[in-house]
Design a protein around this motif. Structure first.
Motif, short mmCIF file in Angstrom:
data_model
loop_
_atom_site.label_atom_id
_atom_site.label_comp_id
_atom_site.label_asym_id
_atom_site.label_seq_id
_atom_site.Cartn_x
_atom_site.Cartn_y
_atom_site.Cartn_z
N GLY A 76 1.85 2.84 4.80
CA GLY A 76 2.85 3.36 5.71
C GLY A 76 3.69 2.33 6.42
O GLY A 76 4.38 2.66 7.39
N VAL A 77 3.72 1.09 5.96
CA VAL A 77 4.55 0.06 6.59
C VAL A 77 6.02 0.33 6.30
O VAL A 77 6.38 0.72 5.19
N LYS A 78 6.86 0.10 7.30
CA LYS A 78 8.32 0.24 7.14
C LYS A 78 8.94 -1.15 7.33
O LYS A 78 8.71 -1.81 8.34
N VAL A 79 9.73 -1.59 6.34
CA VAL A 79 10.43 -2.87 6.42
C VAL A 79 11.92 -2.58 6.44
O VAL A 79 12.46 -1.97 5.52
N SER A 123 25.75 -0.71 5.02
CA SER A 123 25.75 -2.16 5.14
C SER A 123 24.50 -2.70 4.48
O SER A 123 23.47 -2.01 4.39
N TYR A 124 24.58 -3.96 4.00
CA TYR A 124 23.46 -4.56 3.26
C TYR A 124 23.26 -6.00 3.72
O TYR A 124 24.19 -6.80 3.67
N SER A 125 22.05 -6.32 4.16
CA SER A 125 21.72 -7.69 4.55
C SER A 125 20.67 -8.32 3.64
O SER A 125 20.64 -9.52 3.46
N GLY A 126 19.79 -7.52 3.07
CA GLY A 126 18.77 -8.02 2.17
C GLY A 126 17.41 -8.16 2.83
O GLY A 126 17.29 -8.30 4.05
N ILE A 127 16.37 -8.12 2.01
CA ILE A 127 14.97 -8.26 2.45
C ILE A 127 14.28 -9.24 1.51
O ILE A 127 14.48 -9.19 0.30
N VAL A 128 13.45 -10.11 2.09
CA VAL A 128 12.60 -11.01 1.30
C VAL A 128 11.16 -10.86 1.77
O VAL A 128 10.87 -11.05 2.95
N ILE A 129 10.28 -10.52 0.84
CA ILE A 129 8.84 -10.54 1.08
C ILE A 129 8.28 -11.62 0.16
O ILE A 129 8.32 -11.48 -1.07
N GLU A 130 7.81 -12.70 0.74
CA GLU A 130 7.39 -13.84 -0.07
C GLU A 130 6.04 -13.60 -0.73
O GLU A 130 5.41 -12.55 -0.54
N ASP A 131 5.57 -14.58 -1.50
CA ASP A 131 4.37 -14.42 -2.32
C ASP A 131 3.13 -14.11 -1.48
O ASP A 131 3.01 -14.52 -0.32
N ASN A 132 2.20 -13.38 -2.13
CA ASN A 132 0.84 -13.21 -1.60
C ASN A 132 0.81 -12.52 -0.24
O ASN A 132 0.02 -12.86 0.64
N ALA A 188 0.82 -1.21 0.00
CA ALA A 188 0.00 0.00 0.00
C ALA A 188 0.86 1.26 0.00
O ALA A 188 2.08 1.22 0.13
N SER A 189 0.18 2.40 -0.10
CA SER A 189 0.84 3.69 -0.29
C SER A 189 1.78 4.07 0.85
O SER A 189 1.61 3.65 2.00
N HIS A 190 2.79 4.87 0.50
CA HIS A 190 3.72 5.48 1.46
C HIS A 190 4.47 4.44 2.31
O HIS A 190 4.88 4.74 3.44
N SER A 191 4.65 3.25 1.78
CA SER A 191 5.46 2.25 2.48
C SER A 191 6.94 2.46 2.15
O SER A 191 7.28 3.06 1.13
N SER A 192 7.81 1.94 3.02
CA SER A 192 9.25 2.09 2.83
C SER A 192 9.91 0.73 3.05
O SER A 192 9.73 0.12 4.10
N ILE A 193 10.68 0.29 2.07
CA ILE A 193 11.36 -1.00 2.14
C ILE A 193 12.83 -0.75 1.83
O ILE A 193 13.21 -0.54 0.68
N TYR A 194 13.67 -0.75 2.87
CA TYR A 194 15.06 -0.34 2.75
C TYR A 194 15.98 -1.49 3.13
O TYR A 194 16.14 -1.80 4.31
N SER A 195 16.62 -2.10 2.13
CA SER A 195 17.55 -3.19 2.41
C SER A 195 18.98 -2.64 2.51
O SER A 195 19.91 -3.10 1.84
N ASN A 196 19.13 -1.65 3.37
CA ASN A 196 20.46 -1.09 3.64
C ASN A 196 20.39 -0.28 4.93
O ASN A 196 19.33 0.13 5.38
N ASN A 197 21.56 -0.08 5.54
CA ASN A 197 21.69 0.75 6.73
C ASN A 197 22.95 1.58 6.63
O ASN A 197 23.94 1.16 6.00
N HIS A 198 22.95 2.76 7.25
CA HIS A 198 24.17 3.55 7.36
C HIS A 198 25.06 2.97 8.46
O HIS A 198 24.59 2.61 9.54
N VAL A 199 26.35 2.89 8.18
CA VAL A 199 27.32 2.48 9.18
C VAL A 199 27.64 3.70 10.06
O VAL A 199 27.88 4.79 9.54
N PHE A 200 27.65 3.50 11.39
CA PHE A 200 27.90 4.64 12.29
C PHE A 200 28.78 4.24 13.48
O PHE A 200 28.79 4.91 14.52
N SER A 201 29.56 3.17 13.33
CA SER A 201 30.34 2.64 14.45
C SER A 201 31.52 3.54 14.85
O SER A 201 31.94 3.52 16.00
N ASP A 202 32.05 4.32 13.91
CA ASP A 202 33.20 5.17 14.20
C ASP A 202 32.72 6.58 14.53
O ASP A 202 32.36 7.35 13.63
N PHE A 203 32.72 6.92 15.81
CA PHE A 203 32.19 8.24 16.19
C PHE A 203 33.17 9.38 15.91
O PHE A 203 32.84 10.55 16.11
#
Length: 246
Positions: A191-194, A176-185, A151-166
């Motif tokens: 407004g869901v955030k994944v 960094s990248y780990s990946g996202i899987v949304i299976e069938d159906n 549905a509308s205004h959803s966000s699916i982000y298969s990445n993150n900013h690295v912030f370990s070094d202050f």
């Protein structure tokens, strides 16, 4: 010259040939898209579909491209048959080895924004899936299965900013990248955030506004921030167990 020859199966080509071809396709893309993206529907859709075959790696039959649709790096994109792209959809691949692969009869509503980056695997959208208005997909190794409703205004982000070094700015530390899987159906409400690293099992329903931070089992109903499973779609679960699907 076919851009597909210089995309996923280009390992047999010499690097300098690939680089020249990429620049050529970007040049064609940079001329044709601004010239044609505002030609009125329906003639404009037919004209865009015809012309964009010169720089899209694969463009299927009966594709509808409404006004304002933007392609960036389309020589790394594959678009199936009967795909519908509403106004102001934007598809981008950032750098080589990033792919967008769209199945048959996929529908993008107005303002959908998809950006492939990270070089660790494509963004893939399965047959007959619907992506609602102003939904954003970004990253790599991002798979949405068949027959999904996003549905509308959803966000699916298969990445993150690295912030370990202050001692360094966050915007200098990469992603960094780990990946996202949304299976069938699956059905994701408005407004869901994944978040990165998540898997949503077959036939699941995610309530509006939920933030999905961990795996959701098949045929689950999940809501909240963070999303928690509140029930199972029992009839579907029993049928899936009997048929050996889960």
């Amino acid at each position: 010259m076919n851009p597909h020859n210089y995309s996923a199966n280009s390992s047999g080509q010499k690097p300098w040939k690939i680089a020249i071809a990429n620049r050529l396709f970007r040049l064609i893309e940079g001329i044709e898209v601004p010239l044609l993206q505002w030609v009125p529907f329906p003639f404009g859709s037919w004209l865009r579909t015809l012309a964009y075959r010169s720089f899209v790696a694969k463009l299927g039959k009966k594709v509808t491209i409404e006004t304002g649709v933007e392609f960036v790096g389309a020589c790394w994109m594959k678009v199936g048959n009967e795909v519908f792209m509403s106004r102001d959809v934007r598809l981008r691949t950032i750098g080589r080895r990033n792919r967008i692969e769209i199945g048959d009869r996929v529908s993008f509503d107005r303002g959908v924004d998809i950006k492939a980056h990270g070089s660790q695997g494509p963004i893939t959208i399965g047959d007959r899936t619907y992506i609602g208005p102003y939904t954003c997909l970004s990253g790599c190794q991002l798979t949405i299965g068949k027959d999904c409703l996003i549905a509308s205004h959803s966000s699916i982000y298969s990445n993150n900013h690295v912030f370990s070094d202050f001692h360094r700015n966050i915007n200098e530390q990469g992603n960094s990248y780990s990946g996202i899987v949304i299976e069938d159906n699956c059905w994701l409400g408005t407004g869901v955030k994944v978040l990165d690293g998540v898997k949503i099992g077959t036939g699941s329903v995610i309530g509006a506004g939920a933030v999905v931070t961990k795996e959701i089992p098949p045929y689950s109903i999940a809501v909240g921030m963070p999303a928690k499973v509140i029930s199972r779609r029992e009839a579907e679960v029993e049928e899936a167990v009997k048929s050996g699907r889960i």
